[in-house]
Design a protein around this motif. Structure first.
Motif: not given
Length: 650
Positions: A597-602, A609-615, A635-647
């Protein structure tokens, strides 16, 4: 070598004779001895021209001068004569393997494909099979309490590939050998030099690197560090790994250069032997006589077989499967892509077939064990009711007799699956759709079969009964087993859950790693325009596997995590061999899932994201530091950019 095998000589003299065998092979290879011009036969070894069948006239004549050497070394390999010295056992047997290996690796270019087929069929494979079947040592009876934690760590290792003929280390060894008063002053031949270096390494407790054999001086003999074997006279413990290891060495050095004919002619011979040591060879299906009624019911089982490999043999064979893959994958520099893909396609098909065949035998044995146990209970009840005499003949095979065979099947599945994970990174770029589908289906079959087995309460009781049989009443481990759990996890050792959770986890791990590599593969400039759409194939299967594993892992962590010693979680990747809960057995799988998951392209992460985020949110609360660290990185690499927080800003 025949004389050595039949009439044991002093060890030093026997080893010197083996060196001379390599010397004679060098002379033949240099054509200083020529084959007969006519008059070959393959019926009487005492007559001249004795050679192998199935060859052309010229090939048969050539092998007439090789066969006495090869057959003699084969006799030495499977010799039952004791040959120990200084606490090191099976010296003649191992020495014969080393001599044969050196001759074939140095002079294998001289043999054609039919000649190689004869060498495999009449020399190498019969010798190692006879050696394995004649070993009556206690090693045959040793059974591990978990597939991932072997009780056979004392088993030897295969030899590393030897250095090239012009290696500087070998040249130094040759110069030192010639300066020795007891050695011939002439230059050593290529095979003879390799044998001398191998024997020096064996004699002085070297690390197997023959480039450094020159450092093993005679004056340092007193300081040598020889790794003593607990079973020095066991052929399986000492000789089997290097004997079977010849196969992958020959593939790497000789067979890859022989083209498609090696795949069509030589590999099936090797594959059959690997299958025999991994799964066993069925003579015929016969009936289990547990209560005297099976003949009437027509029930079939797999209990009567020609020869069944013990756990040690199974582990050695599974490692050799891995070595064969590594040998082929290391040939990317010398093979064209078409031939490389042909090799890998054949290997993948055979490996998938082996896994399926192993699972078929495993399920048959599991059913036989449960039926045998239930019949035994019914027999005891009938005796108590007076409906059966207590002196009725007992069954030939009880469920306790069958359990070691079932454990070996489980261990075979786990080891094969675990080794797949070790070379799948190199395999993924070359695997096609059919091979992927067959391999994933085989792994899925193993996963489902092991899941059914770990949920079988009758089978769990049979494993527990075997535990009582082994340890007896009053032992602390048995008391822990009765309680079902213990803080240290000893109550799970040898349980059916320990075995089949481990098998299920390794099948899932291999599936996840393979599919994640296909899903996340980089599309470079040299991509084959005709390649299959691996990403579309892998995505649904991978995501379904990820969700299934994470869902059950979280449920088990909540339910069973309170029983787990915190020390178990220090390394999630190694927790499966200690305690038999889903959350501990699959912790390593979860780590690989999070790494994927960490290595997935954005774009790919956002798609799911809808199925992975709750897990991921739920995984924040688990006990494993390693898992939580991976979640933090995601969370740092994948979730952050989705909420406008860059790594970079975190």
């Amino acid at each position: 070598a025949d004389i050595i095998a039949e009439n044991p000589l002093p060890i030093g003299l026997s080893m010197r004779a083996l060196c001379h065998t390599a010397c004679y092979a060098d002379i033949i290879a240099e054509k200083r001895v020529l084959p007969p011009v006519s008059g070959f036969q393959s019926t009487d070894p005492s007559l001249s021209g004795y050679t192998y069948t199935g060859l052309s006239d010229d090939e048969a004549l050539e092998m007439a001068i090789w066969r006495p050497l090869l057959d003699g070394l084969a006799a030495g390999i499977c010799s039952s004569a004791p040959s120990s010295s200084g606490g090191v056992g099976c010296l003649v047997q191992r020495g014969s393997v080393m001599a044969l290996r050196a001759i074939l690796l140095r002079h294998g270019r001289l043999f054609s494909v039919p000649q190689w087929a004869a060498i495999l069929s009449y020399v190498i494979l019969p010798a190692i099979q006879i050696g394995a079947e004649n070993d009556c040592s206690p090693v045959n009876k040793i059974s591990s309490e978990s597939p991932s934690v072997s009780s056979l760590d004392f088993i030897g290792e295969p030899l590393s590939l030897p250095p090239l003929c012009d290696d500087e280390g070998l040249k130094k060894f040759s110069a030192m050998a010639q300066s020795d008063e007891s050695s011939p002053s002439r230059p050593l031949g290529t095979a003879e030099l390799l044998v001398e270096a191998s024997f020096a390494d064996l004699r002085h407790g070297g690390d197997g690197n023959l480039s450094k054999a020159y450092r093993l001086k005679k004056k340092d003999v007193e300081k040598r560090m020889v790794h003593l074997q607990p079973f020095p006279d066991s052929w399986i413990a000492t000789t089997a790994p290097i004997a079977l290891g010849i196969l992958s060495d020959l593939v790497h050095v000789n067979f890859l250069l022989l083209g498609d004919r090696a795949i069509d002619v030589l590999w099936p011979i090797i594959s059959k032997q690997l299958s025999r040591w991994t799964v066993g060879s069925l003579l015929h299906q016969s009936q289990v006589d547990v209560s005297g009624s099976d003949h009437e019911n027509g029930k079939k089982s797999l209990t009567n077989v020609e020869w069944q490999p013990c756990e040690a043999i199974v582990r050695i064979a599974c490692k050799e499967w891995c070595r064969v893959y590594q040998s082929v994958l290391s040939g990317t520099a010398i093979l064209d892509k078409t031939l490389l893909r042909s090799w890998l396609k054949t290997l993948n098909k055979d490996l998938s077939d082996i896994i399926n065949q192993n699972i078929h035998v495993e399920e048959k044995l599991r059913n036989d064990i449960v039926e045998s146990k239930l019949a035994s209970i019914e027999r005891q009840n009938a005796v108590r009711r007076g409906n059966m005499e207590n002196d009725e003949p007992l069954p030939r095979m009880t469920h306790l007799d069958l359990l070691p065979k079932l454990k070996s099947r489980c261990i075979a599945a786990h080891c094969l699956q675990q080794y797949i994970s070790s070379f799948v990174n190199e395999l993924a770029p070359y695997i096609d759709e059919d091979a992927t589908s067959h391999l994933v289906d085989a792994l899925c079959t193993s996963k489902l079969a092991s899941r059914d087995a770990r949920q079988d309460e009758d089978l769990a009781h049979a494993f527990q009964e075997a535990f009582f049989e082994q340890w007896g009443d009053g032992v602390e481990e048995v008391e822990a087993a009765l309680r079902g759990v213990s803080a240290s996890g000893t109550g799970h050792r040898g349980s059916s859950q320990m075995f089949f959770l481990t098998q299920e986890a390794s099948a899932t791990k291999a599936t996840v790693i393979l599919l994640s590599l296909l899903y996340c593969q980089n599309h470079g400039e040299d991509i084959d325009p005709d390649s299959w759409d691996a990403e579309s194939y892998a995505e649904p299967v991978l995501m379904r596997s990820i969700m299934d594993v994470l869902t059950e892992f979280l449920a088990s962590e909540v339910k069973d995590g309170v029983f787990v010693d915190p020390n178990v979680w220090r390394s999630a990747s190694e927790s499966g061999g200690q305690v038999a809960f889903y959350c501990t057995s699959f912790a390593g799988v979860v780590v690989h899932i999070l790494e994927a998951i960490h290595g997935l392209e954005r774009e790919k992460f956002e798609r799911h994201k809808e199925s992975l985020f709750p897990m991921l949110c739920s995984l924040v609360c688990v006990q494993s530091d390693e898992i939580r660290q991976w979640v933090s990185s995601i969370f740092t690499k994948q979730i952050g950019p989705l909420i406008g927080v860059m790594e970079e800003s975190q």
